[in-house]
Write a protein that holds these residues in place. Structure first.
Motif, mmCIF file in Angstrom:
data_model
loop_
_atom_site.group_PDB
_atom_site.id
_atom_site.type_symbol
_atom_site.label_atom_id
_atom_site.label_comp_id
_atom_site.label_asym_id
_atom_site.label_seq_id
_atom_site.Cartn_x
_atom_site.Cartn_y
_atom_site.Cartn_z
ATOM 1 N N LYS A 153 0.829 -1.209 0.000
ATOM 2 C CA LYS A 153 0.000 0.000 0.000
ATOM 3 C C LYS A 153 0.862 1.258 0.000
ATOM 4 N N ASN A 154 1.906 1.267 0.828
ATOM 5 C CA ASN A 154 2.781 2.433 0.924
ATOM 6 C C ASN A 154 3.483 2.721 -0.398
ATOM 7 N N LYS A 155 3.957 1.666 -1.046
ATOM 8 C CA LYS A 155 4.641 1.848 -2.333
ATOM 9 C C LYS A 155 3.664 2.301 -3.413
ATOM 10 N N ALA A 156 2.456 1.759 -3.366
ATOM 11 C CA ALA A 156 1.434 2.153 -4.339
ATOM 12 C C ALA A 156 1.070 3.617 -4.147
ATOM 13 N N TYR A 157 0.878 4.041 -2.896
ATOM 14 C CA TYR A 157 0.535 5.439 -2.639
ATOM 15 C C TYR A 157 1.681 6.365 -3.043
ATOM 16 N N GLN A 158 2.899 5.918 -2.827
ATOM 17 C CA GLN A 158 4.064 6.711 -3.227
ATOM 18 C C GLN A 158 4.057 6.954 -4.732
ATOM 19 N N LEU A 159 3.757 5.909 -5.483
ATOM 20 C CA LEU A 159 3.684 6.043 -6.940
ATOM 21 C C LEU A 159 2.539 6.957 -7.348
ATOM 22 N N PHE A 160 1.441 6.883 -6.617
ATOM 23 C CA PHE A 160 0.242 7.657 -6.925
ATOM 24 C C PHE A 160 0.432 9.140 -6.639
ATOM 25 N N SER A 161 1.191 9.459 -5.601
ATOM 26 C CA SER A 161 1.240 10.842 -5.112
ATOM 27 C C SER A 161 2.506 11.604 -5.473
ATOM 28 N N GLN A 162 3.533 10.903 -5.963
ATOM 29 C CA GLN A 162 4.786 11.588 -6.268
ATOM 30 C C GLN A 162 4.895 11.881 -7.768
ATOM 31 N N PRO A 163 4.908 13.170 -8.141
ATOM 32 C CA PRO A 163 5.039 13.525 -9.563
ATOM 33 C C PRO A 163 6.408 13.152 -10.108
ATOM 34 N N ARG A 164 6.431 12.744 -11.373
ATOM 35 C CA ARG A 164 7.687 12.373 -12.025
ATOM 36 C C ARG A 164 8.357 13.579 -12.675
ATOM 37 N N LYS A 165 7.588 14.629 -12.890
ATOM 38 C CA LYS A 165 8.142 15.851 -13.474
ATOM 39 C C LYS A 165 7.381 17.045 -12.933
ATOM 40 N N GLY A 166 7.826 18.238 -13.309
ATOM 41 C CA GLY A 166 7.197 19.455 -12.817
ATOM 42 C C GLY A 166 8.102 20.288 -11.939
ATOM 43 N N LYS A 167 9.188 19.680 -11.420
ATOM 44 C CA LYS A 167 10.149 20.431 -10.619
ATOM 45 C C LYS A 167 11.005 21.305 -11.533
ATOM 46 N N ILE A 168 11.468 22.421 -11.016
ATOM 47 C CA ILE A 168 12.387 23.282 -11.751
ATOM 48 C C ILE A 168 13.539 23.684 -10.836
ATOM 49 N N GLN A 169 14.654 24.072 -11.441
ATOM 50 C CA GLN A 169 15.817 24.500 -10.681
ATOM 51 C C GLN A 169 15.863 26.017 -10.613
ATOM 52 N N LYS A 170 16.236 26.532 -9.462
ATOM 53 C CA LYS A 170 16.229 27.968 -9.244
ATOM 54 C C LYS A 170 17.116 28.703 -10.236
ATOM 55 N N GLU A 171 18.244 28.084 -10.578
ATOM 56 C CA GLU A 171 19.179 28.721 -11.503
ATOM 57 C C GLU A 171 18.757 28.563 -12.955
ATOM 58 N N LYS A 172 17.688 27.792 -13.196
ATOM 59 C CA LYS A 172 17.208 27.590 -14.562
ATOM 60 C C LYS A 172 15.713 27.902 -14.658
ATOM 61 N N LEU A 173 15.321 29.000 -14.059
ATOM 62 C CA LEU A 173 13.911 29.376 -14.077
ATOM 63 C C LEU A 173 13.453 29.684 -15.498
ATOM 64 N N PRO A 174 12.270 29.214 -15.884
ATOM 65 C CA PRO A 174 11.708 29.595 -17.181
ATOM 66 C C PRO A 174 11.573 31.118 -17.255
ATOM 67 N N LYS A 175 11.688 31.678 -18.445
ATOM 68 C CA LYS A 175 11.616 33.134 -18.608
ATOM 69 C C LYS A 175 10.338 33.714 -18.022
ATOM 70 N N THR A 176 9.268 32.944 -18.103
ATOM 71 C CA THR A 176 7.984 33.398 -17.565
ATOM 72 C C THR A 176 8.080 33.751 -16.089
ATOM 73 N N LEU A 177 8.931 33.045 -15.356
ATOM 74 C CA LEU A 177 9.034 33.220 -13.907
ATOM 75 C C LEU A 177 10.219 34.084 -13.504
ATOM 76 N N GLN A 178 10.840 34.736 -14.463
ATOM 77 C CA GLN A 178 11.937 35.656 -14.177
ATOM 78 C C GLN A 178 11.404 37.080 -14.089
ATOM 79 N N ASN A 179 12.133 37.918 -13.404
ATOM 80 C CA ASN A 179 11.785 39.341 -13.285
ATOM 81 C C ASN A 179 10.392 39.557 -12.703
ATOM 82 N N VAL A 180 10.065 38.747 -11.718
ATOM 83 C CA VAL A 180 8.808 38.914 -10.986
ATOM 84 C C VAL A 180 9.153 39.008 -9.499
#
Length: 294
Positions: free
Chosen positions: A29-56
């Motif tokens: 159950k724990n492993k299944a929930y981990q797979l269900f709730s943990q995104p595989r992508k969507g994280k970004i690095q502070k030093e590589k912010l998309p232009k959209t999120l710069q200068n705000v």
């Protein structure tokens, strides 16, 4: 070829968890929930912010032990002579809430239409997404993020895409925020049971794990999975709503949008075609701007 590889991978994981359930059900159950709730992508690095999120303007909030990130596009003041007010910007606030395996940069195209309105726009990174901390993502937790930002900035309009829209509905149901006057949902799911069942089906998990997961959801969120239907929450919402869903959405089926439309008393409902789940479209964005301006 990729579809075949993905099919083999998911079924192999499911087989492993099914076997494990006969040895240690809690571990499965724990492993299944981990797979269900943990995104595989969507994280970004502070030093590589998309232009959209710069200068705000950047502001970091905290929920329990985790920090989460917000990005602010400051608008013009509603009253230049005002000193103080409900929020630090002294202009009407629009809050943006992204979906699964995404982040605040997903609003890039819509921002081109919102910024000219002169309102303050705040976008937040959900749990385990963007620059926000954590490993687990779910709608109730995202709703707490919304609550923290809303307590400080008191948005009048809130826009949610995909499961971000479900988080918005969960937030409104839990906190009954009357400051919010307008809600915009784009490709939002309603029934949590459908999402959970799709996950079980994807991995071909056995009933032992399925029932154990459902019991865990109840313990964790204090809500029965069968009762977590955002469109049912919407029956009591007084805010004006703009609900849009695409007929070709393969991620969240069109029936989910129709459920919202059938229960939200004060709602405009639009069905698009050919936009898929992302729902990026100039005509749709113009309709959203018109709705906000009403």
């Amino acid at each position: 070829m990729k579809k075949i590889q993905y099919y083999i991978l998911t079924k192999s994981i499911g087989l492993y968890l099914n076997v494990l359930s006969y040895i240690n059900l809690d571990a499965a159950k724990n492993k299944a929930y981990q797979l269900f709730s943990q995104p595989r992508k969507g994280k970004i690095q502070k030093e590589k912010l998309p232009k959209t999120l710069q200068n705000v303007t950047y502001e970091t909030f905290e929920f329990q032990t985790e920090k989460f990130q917000s990005y602010i596009w400051n608008g013009t003041r509603d009253n230049p002579e005002a000193s103080g007010g409900q929020n630090e910007t002294n202009s009407e606030v629009i809050l943006l809430v992204h979906g699964w395996e995404s982040n605040a940069s997903r609003w890039k195209k819509l921002l081109n239409y919102l910024i000219p309105l002169g309102k303050t726009i705040i976008a937040i990174d959900g749990p385990a997404h963007g620059l926000s901390e954590g490993k687990e993502f779910n709608a109730p937790k995202f709703a707490e993020y919304i609550n923290i930002v809303a307590q400080k900035y008191h948005p009048k309009t809130i826009i949610g895409h995909s499961i971000g829209g479900a988080a918005v509905s969960f937030y409104l149901n839990k906190y009954n925020d009357k400051t919010i006057e307008k809600v915009i949902l784009l490709g939002a799911p309603s029934d949590f049971k459908i999402i959970a069942n799709n996950f079980v089906k994807l991995l071909s998990l056995n009933n032992k794990i399925k029932h154990k997961l459902e019991k865990y959801y109840l313990e964790k969120f204090s809500i029965d999975i069968n009762e977590f239907s955002a469109h049912k929450f919407a029956q009591n919402f007084t805010q004006k709503a703009f609900i849009a869903h695409d007929t070709e959405d393969k991620v969240v089926l069109i029936d989910e949008g129709r459920k919202y439309a059938n229960t939200w008393k004060n709602a405009i409902y639009i069905e698009t075609s050919g936009l898929g789940h992302s729902m990026h479209d100039a005509d749709l964005y113009q309709k959203i701007v018109a709705f906000i301006g009403q």
